[in-house]
Design a protein around this motif. Sequence first.
Motif, PDB file in Angstrom:
ATOM      1  N   LYS A 105       0.815  -1.214   0.000  1.00  0.00           N
ATOM      2  CA  LYS A 105       0.000   0.000   0.000  1.00  0.00           C
ATOM      3  C   LYS A 105       0.850   1.266   0.000  1.00  0.00           C
ATOM      4  O   LYS A 105       0.543   2.237  -0.717  1.00  0.00           O
ATOM      5  N   ASN A 283      -8.800   6.080  -2.713  1.00  0.00           N
ATOM      6  CA  ASN A 283      -9.230   4.733  -2.334  1.00  0.00           C
ATOM      7  C   ASN A 283      -8.060   3.908  -1.800  1.00  0.00           C
ATOM      8  O   ASN A 283      -8.224   3.090  -0.887  1.00  0.00           O
ATOM      9  N   GLY A 287      -7.495   2.538   2.191  1.00  0.00           N
ATOM     10  CA  GLY A 287      -7.361   1.094   2.346  1.00  0.00           C
ATOM     11  C   GLY A 287      -8.424   0.256   1.672  1.00  0.00           C
ATOM     12  O   GLY A 287      -8.589  -0.925   2.009  1.00  0.00           O
ATOM     13  N   THR A 288      -9.145   0.817   0.700  1.00  0.00           N
ATOM     14  CA  THR A 288     -10.217   0.068   0.033  1.00  0.00           C
ATOM     15  C   THR A 288      -9.690  -1.193  -0.642  1.00  0.00           C
ATOM     16  O   THR A 288     -10.250  -2.286  -0.485  1.00  0.00           O
ATOM     17  N   TYR A 289      -8.603  -1.052  -1.392  1.00  0.00           N
ATOM     18  CA  TYR A 289      -8.085  -2.193  -2.150  1.00  0.00           C
ATOM     19  C   TYR A 289      -7.282  -3.145  -1.271  1.00  0.00           C
ATOM     20  O   TYR A 289      -7.159  -4.333  -1.582  1.00  0.00           O
ATOM     21  N   GLU A 290      -6.750  -2.621  -0.182  1.00  0.00           N
ATOM     22  CA  GLU A 290      -6.049  -3.492   0.758  1.00  0.00           C
ATOM     23  C   GLU A 290      -7.031  -4.456   1.412  1.00  0.00           C
ATOM     24  O   GLU A 290      -6.713  -5.635   1.633  1.00  0.00           O
ATOM     25  N   LYS A 291      -8.237  -3.967   1.688  1.00  0.00           N
ATOM     26  CA  LYS A 291      -9.262  -4.835   2.262  1.00  0.00           C
ATOM     27  C   LYS A 291      -9.717  -5.892   1.255  1.00  0.00           C
ATOM     28  O   LYS A 291     -10.049  -7.017   1.626  1.00  0.00           O
ATOM     29  N   ARG A 292      -9.734  -5.525  -0.027  1.00  0.00           N
ATOM     30  CA  ARG A 292     -10.145  -6.477  -1.067  1.00  0.00           C
ATOM     31  C   ARG A 292      -9.034  -7.474  -1.398  1.00  0.00           C
ATOM     32  O   ARG A 292      -9.266  -8.452  -2.099  1.00  0.00           O
ATOM     33  N   LYS A 293      -7.830  -7.182  -0.946  1.00  0.00           N
ATOM     34  CA  LYS A 293      -6.658  -7.989  -1.287  1.00  0.00           C
ATOM     35  C   LYS A 293      -6.398  -7.984  -2.794  1.00  0.00           C
ATOM     36  O   LYS A 293      -5.871  -8.942  -3.362  1.00  0.00           O
ATOM     37  N   TYR A 295      -5.468  -4.952  -6.056  1.00  0.00           N
ATOM     38  CA  TYR A 295      -5.284  -3.593  -6.558  1.00  0.00           C
ATOM     39  C   TYR A 295      -5.562  -3.537  -8.063  1.00  0.00           C
ATOM     40  O   TYR A 295      -4.912  -2.806  -8.802  1.00  0.00           O
TER      41      TYR A 295
END
Length: 322
Positions: A105, A283, A287-293, A295
């Motif tokens: 991230k 985003n 941390g939006t994409y970190e939560k989705r695992k 990018y």
Amino acid sequence: MSTAVAEGKTWSGGNEPLKASYGKMMMWFFILSDALTFSGFLAAYGFSRFKFIDAWPIADEVFTHVPFLHGQELPMIYVAFMTFVLIMSSVTMVLAVDAGHHLNKAKVTIYMFLTIIGGIIFVGSQAWEWATFIQGDYGAVQTKGGNILQFVDTEGHRVALSDFVVASHTDRTQHESKNGLWFVNEGTLPTYSVQDVIHGLESHENVLVRTQTLTEEGEKTVLSRTESLEAIKTNGKAVVEGANLHVNEYGSPLFADFFFFITGFHGFHVFSGIVLNIIIFFNVVIGTYEKRKSYEMVEKVGLYWHFVDLVWVFVFTFFYLV
């Protein structure tokens, strides 16, 4: 009659043909369609240029400006700088995508930020280039046939109208709907009249007229002193300062038309890319994409950004260099 299909020989469906997600496929479709649009612009530019090749402006004489270096002619230097900035922003986008693959991230945030800064510098530079092009440098005289007559000294260096022409007082007003001429609406009146130019040319023997027509050596034709005076007196129609969609002090109005349409269309794409990158950047930060695992959204806007960069390479090559 029945047809047997061998089991395992046909595609059974699935949501990722060619290992590409729906979002990536749609981005590729958009890029393909947009590439055709830019190809049409550049093809039309090429046809027009070669049709009027004897009177086409020389890019090295048009794009000579650099911010904060007034009075110095540095052909293509600033355009080259703009190209370098956009290419480097594409590099930082590659690094952002790679960092996303590693779910890093912090690095994605840094490289996305640098990409946005590069895009802003490019768009700002393009806006400055537009303003400079519209304002013009030297001024010229448009003939009754629509050609452009420029002015040079005896050594071939460009001479601005302000260097040898003195504006005379006139009661002429700009045509606008508010002053009764509802059917006429003209742009800003030029600083000088054709008669002012004639008087200035007569009093400065070292000033000559240069036409749009190119010689066999690829240089614009410079008229003699007598021919210069005759050309202005018999064919001079209006003074042109700067460039727009109707007139162009550098030469053919088509050159200005294509400049505004091609660079403007590309600039709009860069601006749109900046907006998308800013949205993705925030985003990433929250941390939006970190939560989705995943990018993948960074990769999608990366495809768009690389396309915009590649298009500019073609624009830079065919519009500015060739």
